[in-house]
Design a protein around this motif. Sequence first.
Motif, PDB file in Angstrom:
ATOM      1  N   THR A 247      -1.067   1.076   8.891  1.00 30.40           N
ATOM      2  CA  THR A 247      -0.325   1.017   7.632  1.00 30.40           C
ATOM      3  C   THR A 247      -0.730   2.164   6.718  1.00 30.40           C
ATOM      4  O   THR A 247      -1.757   2.815   6.925  1.00 30.40           O
ATOM      5  CB  THR A 247      -0.574  -0.315   6.903  1.00 30.40           C
ATOM      6  OG1 THR A 247      -1.974  -0.451   6.642  1.00 30.40           O
ATOM      7  CG2 THR A 247      -0.071  -1.496   7.702  1.00 30.40           C
ATOM      8  N   TRP A 248       0.080   2.371   5.685  1.00 32.46           N
ATOM      9  CA  TRP A 248      -0.156   3.380   4.650  1.00 32.46           C
ATOM     10  C   TRP A 248       0.186   2.732   3.320  1.00 32.46           C
ATOM     11  O   TRP A 248       1.271   2.164   3.168  1.00 32.46           O
ATOM     12  CB  TRP A 248       0.725   4.587   4.923  1.00 32.46           C
ATOM     13  CG  TRP A 248       0.584   5.735   3.979  1.00 32.46           C
ATOM     14  CD1 TRP A 248      -0.468   6.608   3.893  1.00 32.46           C
ATOM     15  CD2 TRP A 248       1.542   6.187   3.008  1.00 32.46           C
ATOM     16  NE1 TRP A 248      -0.214   7.563   2.945  1.00 32.46           N
ATOM     17  CE2 TRP A 248       1.008   7.323   2.383  1.00 32.46           C
ATOM     18  CE3 TRP A 248       2.800   5.727   2.619  1.00 32.46           C
ATOM     19  CZ2 TRP A 248       1.683   8.009   1.383  1.00 32.46           C
ATOM     20  CZ3 TRP A 248       3.473   6.411   1.627  1.00 32.46           C
ATOM     21  CH2 TRP A 248       2.915   7.533   1.012  1.00 32.46           C
ATOM     22  N   THR A 249      -0.736   2.783   2.372  1.00 31.73           N
ATOM     23  CA  THR A 249      -0.537   2.169   1.060  1.00 31.73           C
ATOM     24  C   THR A 249      -0.597   3.242  -0.013  1.00 31.73           C
ATOM     25  O   THR A 249      -1.458   4.120   0.020  1.00 31.73           O
ATOM     26  CB  THR A 249      -1.615   1.094   0.788  1.00 31.73           C
ATOM     27  OG1 THR A 249      -1.541   0.110   1.820  1.00 31.73           O
ATOM     28  CG2 THR A 249      -1.417   0.433  -0.553  1.00 31.73           C
ATOM     29  N   ARG A 250       0.320   3.141  -0.952  1.00 34.81           N
ATOM     30  CA  ARG A 250       0.398   4.133  -2.021  1.00 34.81           C
ATOM     31  C   ARG A 250       0.893   3.445  -3.290  1.00 34.81           C
ATOM     32  O   ARG A 250       1.640   2.480  -3.236  1.00 34.81           O
ATOM     33  CB  ARG A 250       1.394   5.226  -1.617  1.00 34.81           C
ATOM     34  CG  ARG A 250       1.520   6.380  -2.551  1.00 34.81           C
ATOM     35  CD  ARG A 250       0.241   7.129  -2.767  1.00 34.81           C
ATOM     36  NE  ARG A 250      -0.350   7.509  -1.503  1.00 34.81           N
ATOM     37  CZ  ARG A 250      -1.112   8.562  -1.321  1.00 34.81           C
ATOM     38  NH1 ARG A 250      -1.396   9.360  -2.307  1.00 34.81           N
ATOM     39  NH2 ARG A 250      -1.624   8.839  -0.147  1.00 34.81           N
ATOM     40  N   THR A 251       0.496   3.966  -4.450  1.00 33.20           N
ATOM     41  CA  THR A 251       1.000   3.483  -5.728  1.00 33.20           C
ATOM     42  C   THR A 251       2.244   4.282  -6.088  1.00 33.20           C
ATOM     43  O   THR A 251       2.229   5.515  -6.067  1.00 33.20           O
ATOM     44  CB  THR A 251      -0.058   3.631  -6.833  1.00 33.20           C
ATOM     45  OG1 THR A 251      -1.206   2.868  -6.463  1.00 33.20           O
ATOM     46  CG2 THR A 251       0.461   3.134  -8.174  1.00 33.20           C
ATOM     47  N   PHE A 252       3.315   3.559  -6.408  1.00 28.38           N
ATOM     48  CA  PHE A 252       4.586   4.155  -6.819  1.00 28.38           C
ATOM     49  C   PHE A 252       4.861   3.802  -8.274  1.00 28.38           C
ATOM     50  O   PHE A 252       4.450   2.747  -8.754  1.00 28.38           O
ATOM     51  CB  PHE A 252       5.733   3.622  -5.957  1.00 28.38           C
ATOM     52  CG  PHE A 252       5.721   4.139  -4.549  1.00 28.38           C
ATOM     53  CD1 PHE A 252       6.507   5.210  -4.189  1.00 28.38           C
ATOM     54  CD2 PHE A 252       4.905   3.555  -3.597  1.00 28.38           C
ATOM     55  CE1 PHE A 252       6.497   5.702  -2.890  1.00 28.38           C
ATOM     56  CE2 PHE A 252       4.887   4.037  -2.295  1.00 28.38           C
ATOM     57  CZ  PHE A 252       5.687   5.111  -1.953  1.00 28.38           C
ATOM     58  N   VAL A 253       5.563   4.678  -8.964  1.00 27.18           N
ATOM     59  CA  VAL A 253       6.020   4.446 -10.330  1.00 27.18           C
ATOM     60  C   VAL A 253       7.495   4.807 -10.377  1.00 27.18           C
ATOM     61  O   VAL A 253       7.865   5.934 -10.033  1.00 27.18           O
ATOM     62  CB  VAL A 253       5.248   5.304 -11.360  1.00 27.18           C
ATOM     63  CG1 VAL A 253       5.770   5.053 -12.768  1.00 27.18           C
ATOM     64  CG2 VAL A 253       3.754   5.044 -11.277  1.00 27.18           C
ATOM     65  N   CYS A 254       8.329   3.855 -10.783  1.00 29.40           N
ATOM     66  CA  CYS A 254       9.754   4.123 -10.900  1.00 29.40           C
ATOM     67  C   CYS A 254      10.049   4.568 -12.330  1.00 29.40           C
ATOM     68  O   CYS A 254       9.717   3.868 -13.290  1.00 29.40           O
ATOM     69  CB  CYS A 254      10.558   2.876 -10.547  1.00 29.40           C
ATOM     70  SG  CYS A 254      12.315   3.195 -10.393  1.00 29.40           S
ATOM     71  N   LEU A 255      10.629   5.725 -12.475  1.00 29.76           N
ATOM     72  CA  LEU A 255      10.984   6.283 -13.781  1.00 29.76           C
ATOM     73  C   LEU A 255      12.386   5.826 -14.149  1.00 29.76           C
ATOM     74  O   LEU A 255      13.208   5.588 -13.283  1.00 29.76           O
ATOM     75  CB  LEU A 255      10.935   7.809 -13.724  1.00 29.76           C
ATOM     76  CG  LEU A 255       9.659   8.421 -13.158  1.00 29.76           C
ATOM     77  CD1 LEU A 255       9.857   9.913 -12.910  1.00 29.76           C
ATOM     78  CD2 LEU A 255       8.496   8.172 -14.100  1.00 29.76           C
ATOM     79  N   TRP A 256      12.688   5.719 -15.434  1.00 34.45           N
ATOM     80  CA  TRP A 256      14.051   5.329 -15.787  1.00 34.45           C
ATOM     81  C   TRP A 256      14.885   6.513 -16.243  1.00 34.45           C
ATOM     82  O   TRP A 256      16.095   6.446 -16.310  1.00 34.45           O
ATOM     83  CB  TRP A 256      14.085   4.212 -16.819  1.00 34.45           C
ATOM     84  CG  TRP A 256      13.470   4.503 -18.161  1.00 34.45           C
ATOM     85  CD1 TRP A 256      13.505   5.675 -18.857  1.00 34.45           C
ATOM     86  CD2 TRP A 256      12.752   3.597 -18.961  1.00 34.45           C
ATOM     87  NE1 TRP A 256      12.851   5.553 -20.040  1.00 34.45           N
ATOM     88  CE2 TRP A 256      12.369   4.268 -20.139  1.00 34.45           C
ATOM     89  CE3 TRP A 256      12.381   2.263 -18.829  1.00 34.45           C
ATOM     90  CZ2 TRP A 256      11.645   3.675 -21.156  1.00 34.45           C
ATOM     91  CZ3 TRP A 256      11.658   1.675 -19.842  1.00 34.45           C
ATOM     92  CH2 TRP A 256      11.296   2.378 -20.980  1.00 34.45           C
TER      93      TRP A 256
END
Length: 125
Positions: free
Chosen positions: A24-33
């Motif tokens: 597996t690969w884990t990453r932090t994502f941030v969705c911009l508006w």
Amino acid sequence: DMSEYKQKTIEGKRWNVQEVKRSTWTRTFVCLWNKTKERMPTHKQYREFKAADLGEKRLTFFVDSTSVDFDNKLYEAYPKLETAGGYTLLCGSQTRQLEVINPPYNILRLKERFLGQGKLFIRPL
């Protein structure tokens, strides 16, 4: 060796079954508006994103996931993104400028490019 044996009962008989663990690969994502956002968000903006259910989310993908699997996981984590007509992935830089990551977006490619723990940003189209 990425596998282990487990006892399973199949049709009344016990068997030692080898199960392969998928990487597996884990990453932090941030969705911009903001569709034109070119700089990393401020602390205040991070709080606003979180309130709008667009904030930071740690997502785990199987390394052998396809681009479609990747899309589905993002849409599951950020349902509002599905109505945006697509997205662009971006990464931060030391100057806080966001840099576009060119598609296709598959985990093997992203994993090779982003070895550290930096966040990835999702900008709607």
